[in-house]
Design an enzyme around this catalytic site. Structure first.
Site, PDB file in Angstrom:
ATOM      1  N   ASP A   1      -3.440  -5.532   3.658  1.00  0.00           N
ATOM      2  CA  ASP A   1      -3.213  -4.773   2.621  1.00  0.00           C
ATOM      3  C   ASP A   1      -1.733  -3.873   2.782  1.00  0.00           C
ATOM      4  OD1 ASP A   1      -6.181  -5.295   2.333  1.00  0.00           O
ATOM      5  OD2 ASP A   1      -5.622  -4.719   0.343  1.00  0.00           O
TER       6      ASP A   1
ATOM      7  N   GLY B   1      -7.101  -7.639  -4.123  1.00  0.00           N
ATOM      8  CA  GLY B   1      -6.198  -8.356  -3.475  1.00  0.00           C
ATOM      9  C   GLY B   1      -4.833  -7.844  -3.460  1.00  0.00           C
TER      10      GLY B   1
ATOM     11  N   ARG C   1      -5.978   2.655  -6.634  1.00  0.00           N
ATOM     12  CA  ARG C   1      -6.398   2.468  -5.179  1.00  0.00           C
ATOM     13  C   ARG C   1      -5.273   2.948  -4.391  1.00  0.00           C
ATOM     14  NH1 ARG C   1      -9.376  -3.393  -4.063  1.00  0.00           N
ATOM     15  NH2 ARG C   1     -10.330  -2.019  -2.566  1.00  0.00           N
TER      16      ARG C   1
ATOM     17  N   ASN D   1      -6.522  -4.014   6.912  1.00  0.00           N
ATOM     18  CA  ASN D   1      -7.157  -5.289   5.964  1.00  0.00           C
ATOM     19  C   ASN D   1      -8.471  -4.940   5.829  1.00  0.00           C
ATOM     20  OD1 ASN D   1      -6.689  -7.648   4.712  1.00  0.00           O
ATOM     21  ND2 ASN D   1      -8.024  -8.575   6.053  1.00  0.00           N
TER      22      ASN D   1
END
Ligand code: MRU
Length: 371
Positions: A253, A65, A98, A263
């Site tokens: 995101d 998240g 990431r 997202n």
């Protein structure tokens, strides 16, 4: 469709473990995570003693998240600094763990910048490590504050858009306390509506393939006693068609300079459905998720994850497709700004979503962070 059933938590006696904490046992400082891959069946803490362990936790989604990735990244730099590891190497490893959530790079950079600035003053690595840790703690606290402000702004917006209360809100992925120093982003708005008595139902998309909705959002909704119903992602269309959705609330995101929203994969189809059915599509994210350095949606790097996540049941449940099947598994998708009714940040609400308004919002933000 039944409105009265409030689900019980799957975990009968849930503890109040935070999603992430810094700890200093005698053996040395550690970053402790609530392992999100084990929820909702078990609440288990994962102790990271070094940066590679934290990077693995990020890549396996034990910690995940956007806002929490930023916080984890900052504590990761502090961990490297306090333990005397190579901070430059740690910074590169963490920032590259990431690609899509811009918050990760932001958190890493913030702690690394604090470390380097302190080191320049007197060359004392211990003092510099303290500065990196202070930066992580500050980011953690600021995220909690931002979360509360987003919830308040979001609730006001919901009440303006949907007068009369009794909101039926559809959400995707997981955006609650598990991803935040506070109560989250989109979920925090739904929770505020629940507390205000204006949430009739939270529709929770299961969120294939890793089931963040089923495993995590349902877990959080149950713990708060919210009226929620889980649906397969594919059932959203018929739910809209039946007139059962008043608004969609999702997180983000990365928000590009033109207002495009990256997202969790499955967000874009919801935006298309919402447009067709004249339902507000609302994005809730802190200003740290806005990246004016990414000009548009096409420039967002979308993480591609292993095909196994699609061809095998989550949690090691075995294959769901013939051996050797290839899978397309983007972790995120991008929703163009014309499909977004509003972006709710801690600094206020942006509607309509335009590049100029987004730039103005960022420039006016108390803690504007660009690039
Ligand atoms: O792959 P994940 O689980 O890290 O993806 C998370 C999401 O897409 C969330 O919706 C997003 O980070 C917003 S969280 C406030």
């Amino acid at each position: 469709m039944a409105d009265q059933d409030v689900h019980s938590p799957l975990v009968s006696e849930p503890t109040e473990l935070p999603s992430l904490r810094w700890d200093e046992p005698p053996e040395g400082p550690v970053v402790v995570l609530l392992d999100q891959t084990r929820l909702p069946a078990e609440e288990v803490e994962l102790v990271c003693t070094d940066v590679p362990a934290l990077v693995r936790a990020i890549q396996t989604l034990a910690v995940r998240g956007a806002p929490l990735l930023g916080i984890a990244g900052a504590y990761g730099v502090a961990l490297a600094a306090v333990r005397g590891y190579d901070v430059d190497e740690a910074t590169a490893l963490l920032a590259g763990a990431r690609p899509t959530a811009v918050n990760l790079g932001y958190g890493v950079r913030r702690a690394a910048d604090a470390y380097r600035a302190a080191l320049q003053v007197d060359g004392d690595p211990q003092r510099a490590a303290g500065a990196a840790l202070a930066a992580a703690v500050a980011l953690h606290r600021e995220d909690a504050e931002a979360s509360a402000r987003m919830a308040a702004h979001g609730l006001t917006l919901l009440d303006e858009l949907l007068p009369g209360g009794a909101h039926r809100i559809l959400t995707h992925c997981n955006t609650g306390a598990l991803v935040s120093g506070g109560e989250g982003t989109a979920f925090a708005v739904a929770l505020a509506a629940h507390r205000a008595g204006s949430l009739r139902r939270l529709w929770v998309d299961e969120t294939r393939p890793l089931l963040q909705g089923a495993r995590l959002t349902a877990y959080e909704a149950a713990r708060h006693g919210m009226a929620y119903t889980l649906l397969t992602d594919n059932a959203a269309g018929s739910l809209f068609a039946a007139g059962e959705v008043d608004a969609v609330l999702i997180g983000a995101d990365r928000i590009a300079a033109d207002g495009s929203v990256a997202n969790k994969v499955g967000s874009y189809p919801l935006a298309v459905l919402a447009k067709y059915h004249h339902v507000p599509f609302i994005v809730v994210a802190p200003v740290t998720t806005v990246d004016l350095g990414t000009p548009d949606g096409a420039s967002v790097e979308v993480e591609q994850r292993a095909g196994q996540e699609v061809t095998e049941a989550v949690g090691g449940g075995g294959p769901v497709a013939p051996l050797g099947t290839q899978a397309y598994n983007p972790a995120f998708d991008v929703t163009p700004p014309e499909l977004v009714t509003a972006i709710v940040t801690e600094e206020g609400v942006l509607s309509p979503v335009t590049a100029a308004a987004l730039a103005e919002l960022c420039a006016g933000a108390r803690q504007v962070r660009i690039g």
